[in-house]
Scaffold this motif. Structure first.
Motif, PDB file in Angstrom:
ATOM      1  N   TRP A  86      -7.934  -9.207  -2.545  1.00 26.49           N
ATOM      2  CA  TRP A  86      -6.664  -8.097  -2.643  1.00 26.49           C
ATOM      3  C   TRP A  86      -5.362  -7.988  -2.810  1.00 26.49           C
ATOM      4  O   TRP A  86      -4.670  -7.288  -2.673  1.00 26.49           O
ATOM      5  CB  TRP A  86      -7.434  -7.040  -2.356  1.00 26.49           C
ATOM      6  N   ILE A 136       1.044  -1.529  -0.088  1.00 30.87           N
ATOM      7  CA  ILE A 136      -0.272  -0.264  -0.039  1.00 30.87           C
ATOM      8  C   ILE A 136       0.894   1.377   0.158  1.00 30.87           C
ATOM      9  O   ILE A 136       2.645   1.576   0.669  1.00 30.87           O
ATOM     10  CB  ILE A 136      -1.070   0.032   1.292  1.00 30.87           C
ATOM     11  N   GLN A 140     -10.559  -0.777   5.892  1.00 31.49           N
ATOM     12  CA  GLN A 140     -11.362  -0.788   4.714  1.00 31.49           C
ATOM     13  C   GLN A 140     -11.940  -1.867   4.325  1.00 31.49           C
ATOM     14  O   GLN A 140     -11.954  -3.511   4.677  1.00 31.49           O
ATOM     15  CB  GLN A 140     -10.574  -1.142   2.981  1.00 31.49           C
ATOM     16  N   PRO A 168     -11.995   3.166   1.607  1.00 31.14           N
ATOM     17  CA  PRO A 168     -10.770   2.933   3.058  1.00 31.14           C
ATOM     18  C   PRO A 168     -11.653   4.148   3.550  1.00 31.14           C
ATOM     19  O   PRO A 168     -11.492   5.448   2.830  1.00 31.14           O
ATOM     20  CB  PRO A 168     -10.079   3.559   2.294  1.00 31.14           C
ATOM     21  N   ILE A 213      -9.248   3.499  -3.138  1.00 31.53           N
ATOM     22  CA  ILE A 213      -7.989   2.952  -3.768  1.00 31.53           C
ATOM     23  C   ILE A 213      -7.888   2.285  -5.099  1.00 31.53           C
ATOM     24  O   ILE A 213      -8.875   2.669  -5.989  1.00 31.53           O
ATOM     25  CB  ILE A 213      -8.374   1.662  -3.201  1.00 31.53           C
ATOM     26  N   ARG A 214      -7.323   3.124  -5.597  1.00 30.37           N
ATOM     27  CA  ARG A 214      -6.723   2.988  -6.641  1.00 30.37           C
ATOM     28  C   ARG A 214      -6.011   1.243  -6.842  1.00 30.37           C
ATOM     29  O   ARG A 214      -4.680   1.440  -5.919  1.00 30.37           O
ATOM     30  CB  ARG A 214      -5.314   3.887  -7.609  1.00 30.37           C
ATOM     31  N   SER A 215      -6.008   0.642  -7.650  1.00 29.31           N
ATOM     32  CA  SER A 215      -4.889  -1.060  -7.458  1.00 29.31           C
ATOM     33  C   SER A 215      -4.358  -0.906  -8.582  1.00 29.31           C
ATOM     34  O   SER A 215      -4.867  -0.750  -9.929  1.00 29.31           O
ATOM     35  CB  SER A 215      -5.847  -2.174  -6.715  1.00 29.31           C
ATOM     36  N   LEU A 256      -1.883  -1.083  -3.723  1.00 25.25           N
ATOM     37  CA  LEU A 256      -3.474  -0.704  -3.770  1.00 25.25           C
ATOM     38  C   LEU A 256      -2.865   1.099  -3.152  1.00 25.25           C
ATOM     39  O   LEU A 256      -1.886   1.369  -2.599  1.00 25.25           O
ATOM     40  CB  LEU A 256      -3.806  -0.920  -1.997  1.00 25.25           C
ATOM     41  N   THR A 257      -2.974   1.454  -3.429  1.00 24.56           N
ATOM     42  CA  THR A 257      -2.763   3.492  -3.790  1.00 24.56           C
ATOM     43  C   THR A 257      -3.942   4.147  -2.791  1.00 24.56           C
ATOM     44  O   THR A 257      -4.532   4.030  -3.300  1.00 24.56           O
ATOM     45  CB  THR A 257      -2.667   4.184  -4.362  1.00 24.56           C
ATOM     46  N   VAL A 258      -3.963   5.103  -1.539  1.00 24.02           N
ATOM     47  CA  VAL A 258      -4.919   5.360  -0.848  1.00 24.02           C
ATOM     48  C   VAL A 258      -5.346   6.936  -1.766  1.00 24.02           C
ATOM     49  O   VAL A 258      -3.768   7.364  -1.924  1.00 24.02           O
ATOM     50  CB  VAL A 258      -4.777   5.596   0.370  1.00 24.02           C
ATOM     51  N   ASP A 259      -6.464   7.456  -2.816  1.00 25.85           N
ATOM     52  CA  ASP A 259      -5.976   8.622  -3.413  1.00 25.85           C
ATOM     53  C   ASP A 259      -7.787   9.396  -2.904  1.00 25.85           C
ATOM     54  O   ASP A 259      -7.515   8.620  -1.802  1.00 25.85           O
ATOM     55  CB  ASP A 259      -5.929   8.317  -4.468  1.00 25.85           C
TER      56      ASP A 259
END
Length: 140
Positions: free
Chosen positions: A96, A21, A45, A55, A125-127, A101-104
């Motif tokens: 997953w 992450i 999440q 999230p 979340i961008r994955s 995962l990137t929290v944006d």
């Protein structure tokens, strides 16, 4: 206080540079603001549908975690004195596990109790799929 805070993070044993992450610059900035307003923070999440898969950010310990949750990481956020735990329901993590995962942050309000709602934005979340090297480092 969260029930599972002593659990090992899913990525704690990962080699340097491997992680499950990350935070976008916008998420980092928003977390600094929320930390100033609310104190120590955490994410959870749940893996439900719609906003349940986003999230949610809470004051640390506000959301009770337990054996049905996985601690993915203790995120280091520049300008925030303590790590921000990122928890995910175990069922969601099982699905997953193979993703990074990137929290944006995006404009608009989600429906929930996440701390960013009054700011007119919401976390998402961008994955992407983990590379073979990342998977080997995280699962090995």
């Amino acid at each position: 206080m969260s029930g599972g805070e002593d659990q090992e993070a899913a990525g704690d044993a990962a080699p340097e540079g491997a992680s499950r992450i990350a935070l976008s610059a916008a998420a980092t900035e928003l977390l600094r603001l929320l930390r100033d307003q609310h104190g120590p923070l955490m994410f959870h999440q749940s893996g439900g549908c719609c906003d349940g898969s986003a999230p949610m950010c809470y004051q640390a310990g506000e959301f009770r975690t337990g054996s049905s949750d996985v601690l993915l990481a203790r995120l280091t956020v520049e300008g925030v004195p303590e790590p921000v735990g990122f928890w995910m329901s175990a069922d969601q993590f099982a699905r997953w596990r193979h993703t990074h995962l990137t929290v944006d942050v995006v404009p608009g309000r989600g429906s929930g109790f996440s701390l960013e709602a009054p700011e007119g934005v919401r976390f998402l979340i961008r994955s992407r799929l983990l590379t073979e090297e990342e998977r080997a480092g995280l699962d090995g």
